[in-house]
Design an enzyme around this catalytic site. Structure first.
Site, PDB file in Angstrom:
ATOM      1  N   ASP A 221     -11.570   2.538   3.946  1.00 33.72           N
ATOM      2  CA  ASP A 221     -11.834   1.109   3.812  1.00 33.72           C
ATOM      3  C   ASP A 221     -13.339   0.823   3.760  1.00 33.72           C
ATOM      4  O   ASP A 221     -13.759  -0.270   3.397  1.00 33.72           O
ATOM      5  CB  ASP A 221     -11.233   0.345   5.002  1.00 33.72           C
ATOM      6  CG  ASP A 221     -10.054  -0.511   4.586  1.00 33.72           C
ATOM      7  OD1 ASP A 221      -9.877  -0.708   3.373  1.00 33.72           O
ATOM      8  OD2 ASP A 221      -9.325  -0.991   5.453  1.00 33.72           O
TER       9      ASP A 221
ATOM     10  N   LYS B 207       0.830  -1.202   0.000  1.00 39.47           N
ATOM     11  CA  LYS B 207       0.000   0.000   0.000  1.00 39.47           C
ATOM     12  C   LYS B 207       0.868   1.257   0.000  1.00 39.47           C
ATOM     13  O   LYS B 207       0.571   2.232  -0.716  1.00 39.47           O
ATOM     14  CB  LYS B 207      -0.912  -0.002   1.227  1.00 39.47           C
ATOM     15  CG  LYS B 207      -1.939  -1.123   1.211  1.00 39.47           C
ATOM     16  CD  LYS B 207      -2.598  -1.254   2.582  1.00 39.47           C
ATOM     17  CE  LYS B 207      -3.431  -2.524   2.660  1.00 39.47           C
ATOM     18  NZ  LYS B 207      -3.973  -2.767   4.003  1.00 39.47           N
TER      19      LYS B 207
ATOM     20  N   GLN C 172      -4.576  -1.819   9.534  1.00 34.91           N
ATOM     21  CA  GLN C 172      -4.334  -3.151   8.991  1.00 34.91           C
ATOM     22  C   GLN C 172      -4.835  -4.236   9.942  1.00 34.91           C
ATOM     23  O   GLN C 172      -4.529  -4.219  11.142  1.00 34.91           O
ATOM     24  CB  GLN C 172      -2.827  -3.340   8.743  1.00 34.91           C
ATOM     25  CG  GLN C 172      -2.452  -4.670   8.124  1.00 34.91           C
ATOM     26  CD  GLN C 172      -2.986  -4.811   6.713  1.00 34.91           C
ATOM     27  OE1 GLN C 172      -3.013  -3.858   5.955  1.00 34.91           O
ATOM     28  NE2 GLN C 172      -3.409  -6.008   6.361  1.00 34.91           N
TER      29      GLN C 172
END
Length: 327
Positions: free
Chosen positions: A131, A64, A108
């Site tokens: 997200d 990422k 994460q």
């Protein structure tokens, strides 16, 4: 008759190249980031928070951060020790919420067992929830006539333009980005969703549920097949569009697929393969070899939905930044 039989047996579905589509999207994002920088002197910022030193999580985070650098998005690296308390982690999230240079926050997953993941994720500002995990974003997605600030990325990858018109990855926030990518793949392949019969295989909060909601918003007629469904094969055979997200290696056979149907395979499963150096290979929820002989379009695993994940995450970050910077 022989010619017809030969033609049928020689049929091969069009393979939807997720890598190529993701590359195009990243190029578009890089152009928009440059324009934002030239006009306003600011660029989007994405904070990636990782707790502990799991190798798979470290790998995903590295991917990422590299992707951010490639398109000009500023990456805020937040690496925290395994033993950090839940309170301290939430405090760090609050700091990022308050930072005007951060337009997206990604925590994460998985987090250490002593930390409540849902509690941490709901502390992320709704405006920075790239997200798409925030309950309010999902709630708005479910309501007719409402649009969430961010669509979850894996379903969005299947049909991203709605915003404007798994076993290895399932514990990673990357998979939510995958959701956004699924519908984008359909759109960019010239496949219309409106009025089509779509069957979603799997009902998880991460993939199955949100992708079904996105398909509804795109005017598809949606059926969800799950572990308690009676005769799933018959239901799947009626589908014009199949979204496979059950997390079971090659469970959907070629005989389950209507000729010419579109097959989007979100599954990522590791199966033993002594011929590989790693000792395993990745396969989807669909038997690709069999399905390719029947379907009209199909995504491979790997190389289909997967590459769209980070592209959609970057897209959400850019959109979040534009809402703030262009005001």
């Amino acid at each position: 008759m022989e010619s017809s039989s030969s033609s049928s047996s020689d049929h091969q579905a069009t393979v939807i190249d997720g890598k190529a589509i993701a590359k195009t999207i990243r190029s578009e994002i890089a152009d928009e980031v440059r324009q934002l920088s030239q006009k306003h002197g600011k660029v989007p910022g994405l904070a990636v928070v990782i707790v502990g030193s799991r190798k798979d999580s470290q790998s995903y985070v590295s991917m990422k951060r590299k992707a951010c650098a490639e398109v000009g998005i500023q990456s805020f690296d937040v690496d925290l020790p395994e033993q950090i308390s839940e309170t301290e982690l939430i405090s760090k999230v609050h700091e990022l919420n308050a930072n005007p240079d951060v337009h997206g926050i990604l925590v994460q997953l998985p987090l250490p067992k002593h930390i409540n993941e849902e509690k941490v994720l709901t502390e992320i500002s709704l405006e920075k929830d790239v997200d798409g995990f925030h309950p309010l974003n999902i709630g708005k997605l479910a309501m007719k006539g409402r649009d969430p600030l961010f669509q979850p990325c894996t379903p969005k990858a299947i049909c991203f333009p709605l915003a404007t018109c798994c076993s290895i990855l399932c514990k990673s926030s990357l998979l939510f980005a995958l959701l956004c990518g699924c519908l984008e793949l359909l759109s960019r392949s010239g496949i219309s969703v409106k009025g089509k019969k779509a069957v979603v295989v799997g009902r998880s909060n991460i993939v199955g549920l949100p992708v079904s909601l996105l398909l509804l918003k795109a005017d598809a007629t949606v059926t969800i097949v799950h572990s308690r469904s009676n005769d799933p094969e018959s239901t799947i055979r009626e589908a014009d569009i199949i979204i496979a997200a059950a997390g079971q290696a090659m469970m959907i056979k070629g005989s389950w697929i209507k000729p010419g149907a579109v097959v989007i395979d979100v599954g990522t499963n590791a199966v033993d393969d002594p011929s590989k150096k790693s000792g395993y290979r990745l396969v989807g929820d669909v038997d690709f070899k069999e399905a390719s002989k029947v379907a009209g379009w199909i995504t491979p695993v790997p190389g289909g939905v997967g590459p769209m994940t980070v592209a959609m995450l970057l897209r959400n970050t850019l959109d979040g930044a534009k809402r703030v910077i262009e005001q």
